[in-house]
Write an enzyme that holds these catalytic residues in place. Structure first.
Site, PDB file in Angstrom:
ATOM      1  N   ASP A  29       1.668 -40.539 -25.754  1.00  0.00           N
ATOM      2  CA  ASP A  29       0.299 -40.620 -25.912  1.00  0.00           C
ATOM      3  C   ASP A  29      -0.257 -39.099 -25.968  1.00  0.00           C
ATOM      4  O   ASP A  29       0.323 -37.955 -25.461  1.00  0.00           O
ATOM      5  CB  ASP A  29      -0.375 -41.118 -24.778  1.00  0.00           C
ATOM      6  CG  ASP A  29      -1.829 -41.776 -24.993  1.00  0.00           C
ATOM      7  OD1 ASP A  29      -2.313 -41.452 -26.232  1.00  0.00           O
ATOM      8  OD2 ASP A  29      -2.669 -41.852 -24.074  1.00  0.00           O
ATOM      9  N   ASN A  31      -1.151 -37.255 -28.889  1.00  0.00           N
ATOM     10  CA  ASN A  31      -0.909 -36.624 -30.272  1.00  0.00           C
ATOM     11  C   ASN A  31      -2.235 -36.272 -30.880  1.00  0.00           C
ATOM     12  O   ASN A  31      -2.555 -34.952 -31.318  1.00  0.00           O
ATOM     13  CB  ASN A  31      -0.408 -37.731 -31.479  1.00  0.00           C
ATOM     14  CG  ASN A  31       1.136 -37.847 -31.007  1.00  0.00           C
ATOM     15  OD1 ASN A  31       1.568 -37.443 -30.046  1.00  0.00           O
ATOM     16  ND2 ASN A  31       1.630 -38.833 -31.369  1.00  0.00           N
ATOM     17  N   GLY A  32      -3.451 -37.165 -30.994  1.00  0.00           N
ATOM     18  CA  GLY A  32      -4.656 -36.891 -31.563  1.00  0.00           C
ATOM     19  C   GLY A  32      -5.375 -35.640 -30.799  1.00  0.00           C
ATOM     20  O   GLY A  32      -5.689 -34.705 -31.403  1.00  0.00           O
ATOM     21  N   HIS A  46       0.806 -36.494 -34.808  1.00  0.00           N
ATOM     22  CA  HIS A  46       1.786 -37.263 -34.872  1.00  0.00           C
ATOM     23  C   HIS A  46       2.878 -36.739 -35.475  1.00  0.00           C
ATOM     24  O   HIS A  46       3.973 -36.984 -35.103  1.00  0.00           O
ATOM     25  CB  HIS A  46       1.119 -38.418 -35.913  1.00  0.00           C
ATOM     26  CG  HIS A  46       0.078 -39.214 -35.444  1.00  0.00           C
ATOM     27  ND1 HIS A  46      -0.056 -39.709 -34.080  1.00  0.00           N
ATOM     28  CD2 HIS A  46      -1.268 -39.787 -35.788  1.00  0.00           C
ATOM     29  CE1 HIS A  46      -1.025 -40.382 -33.836  1.00  0.00           C
ATOM     30  NE2 HIS A  46      -1.857 -40.335 -34.810  1.00  0.00           N
ATOM     31  N   ASN A  77      -3.056 -50.915 -32.354  1.00  0.00           N
ATOM     32  CA  ASN A  77      -3.374 -49.547 -33.292  1.00  0.00           C
ATOM     33  C   ASN A  77      -3.924 -49.980 -34.815  1.00  0.00           C
ATOM     34  O   ASN A  77      -4.403 -49.019 -35.617  1.00  0.00           O
ATOM     35  CB  ASN A  77      -1.906 -48.871 -33.447  1.00  0.00           C
ATOM     36  CG  ASN A  77      -1.698 -48.071 -31.912  1.00  0.00           C
ATOM     37  OD1 ASN A  77      -0.553 -47.836 -31.860  1.00  0.00           O
ATOM     38  ND2 ASN A  77      -2.810 -47.785 -31.282  1.00  0.00           N
ATOM     39  N   ARG A 197       4.685 -41.901 -19.266  1.00  0.00           N
ATOM     40  CA  ARG A 197       3.388 -41.806 -20.173  1.00  0.00           C
ATOM     41  C   ARG A 197       2.994 -40.539 -20.036  1.00  0.00           C
ATOM     42  O   ARG A 197       2.703 -39.915 -19.020  1.00  0.00           O
ATOM     43  CB  ARG A 197       2.486 -42.891 -19.846  1.00  0.00           C
ATOM     44  CG  ARG A 197       1.133 -42.871 -20.527  1.00  0.00           C
ATOM     45  CD  ARG A 197       0.349 -44.047 -20.523  1.00  0.00           C
ATOM     46  NE  ARG A 197      -0.800 -43.936 -21.484  1.00  0.00           N
ATOM     47  CZ  ARG A 197      -1.416 -45.080 -21.963  1.00  0.00           C
ATOM     48  NH1 ARG A 197      -1.184 -46.176 -21.749  1.00  0.00           N
ATOM     49  NH2 ARG A 197      -2.205 -44.983 -22.993  1.00  0.00           N
ATOM     50  N   GLU A 216      10.070 -47.649 -12.574  1.00  0.00           N
ATOM     51  CA  GLU A 216       9.183 -46.695 -11.961  1.00  0.00           C
ATOM     52  C   GLU A 216       8.331 -46.084 -13.029  1.00  0.00           C
ATOM     53  O   GLU A 216       8.681 -45.703 -14.309  1.00  0.00           O
ATOM     54  CB  GLU A 216      10.189 -45.457 -11.324  1.00  0.00           C
ATOM     55  CG  GLU A 216      11.239 -46.201 -10.500  1.00  0.00           C
ATOM     56  CD  GLU A 216      10.258 -46.742  -9.313  1.00  0.00           C
ATOM     57  OE1 GLU A 216       9.352 -46.178  -8.924  1.00  0.00           O
ATOM     58  OE2 GLU A 216      10.721 -47.518  -8.533  1.00  0.00           O
TER      59      GLU A 216
END
Ligand code: FPP
Length: 249
Positions: A29, A31-32, A46, A77, A197, A216
């Site tokens: 998560d 990239n934008g 991206h 998406n 993440r 985890e």
């Protein structure tokens, strides 16, 4: 001559080789936001994200982690602007075509999971080719979730099992977790031990819902294009401080 940093090419000495996660999953998560911070269009984020993924795959391989799964495109998406969706589809195809030779040379076994039949035809062909060509490779197992949704996967499993029952091939009383496992897209792959993440969001966003039961979870504020070996090192250090009890005391 460029001087290659030797640091982190092998497993950092403060990590215990015996207690590494065997399977790491990543939600890539940010990239934008990474692109926006630099005044660039989102797609540049991206593009840079591909480099981070490639580096992480190589790092897992170098450090002795046997499986990496990346969430490349979720079933949700499709709701992004059309140009971004089209860019991503073209990017996946281009990267696959470009990297296949190297993946073969590095013994990577690639697999795509998700509802692949609604992807563009040319991408489906490239996916099929990459999976076929690498299917006998014995190195790291690299799984790419594309048009993937955890709930959608569970619906797919239910339909497949219902068909078996309807055809008289399966007795409902014998359905257990092992049977469900057989119909998952990830059949034959161990469950992720660690989910990473990036960009700070505290959600699993419909990723590997069944498989993630005891993973985890590690969240970092680093944006995906900046996620490098140092950042991965920190994630693994954090992981090794956890006590995994799997519901026991
Ligand atoms: C999330 O960041 C990222 C994606 C939806 C795309 C991830 C895809 C790649 C990195 C390419 C992988 C390539 C292959 C071939 C597997 P975001 O756009 O949601 O970032 P934001 O939250 O900052 O907007």
């Amino acid at each position: 001559m460029t001087i290659k940093p030797v640091i982190l090419e092998t497993l950092p000495p403060d990590l215990d080789k015996q207690r590494l996660p065997q399977h790491v999953a990543v939600i890539m998560d940010g990239n934008g936001r990474w692109a926006k911070q630099r005044g660039m269009p989102r797609i540049m984020g991206h593009q840079r994200g591909v480099d981070s993924l490639k580096n992480l795959l190589r790092c897992c391989d170098d450090w002795g982690i046997s499986a990496l799964t990346a969430y490349a495109f979720s079933t949700e998406n499709w709701g992004r602007p059309l140009e971004e969706v089209e860019f991503l589809m073209t990017l996946f195809e281009r990267v696959l075509r470009r990297e296949l030779k190297e993946m073969m040379a590095e013994n990577v076994r690639i697999r795509f999971v998700g509802n692949l039949t609604s992807l563009p035809r040319s991408l489906q062909d490239e996916i099929a080719r990459s999976m076929e060509d690498t299917k006998n490779n014995t190195g790291i197992r690299f799984t790419v979730a594309t048009n993937y949704g955890g709930r959608q996967e569970i619906v797919h499993v239910c339909q497949a099992i219902a068909r078996e029952v309807q055809g008289g091939k399966l007795d409902p009383e014998t359905i257990d977790e092992g049977v469900v496992e057989k119909y998952l897209y990830t059949e034959g792959l161990s469950h992720p031990d660690l989910l990473i993440r990036t960009s700070g969001e505290l959600r699993i966003s419909n990723f590997l819902l069944w498989q993630m039961a005891y993973a985890e979870i590690y969240v970092t504020s680093t944006l995906w294009p900046d996620f490098d070996r140092q950042a991965f090192h920190l994630a693994l250090r954090d992981y090794q401080q956890r006590q995994r009890r799997f519901g026991k005391v």
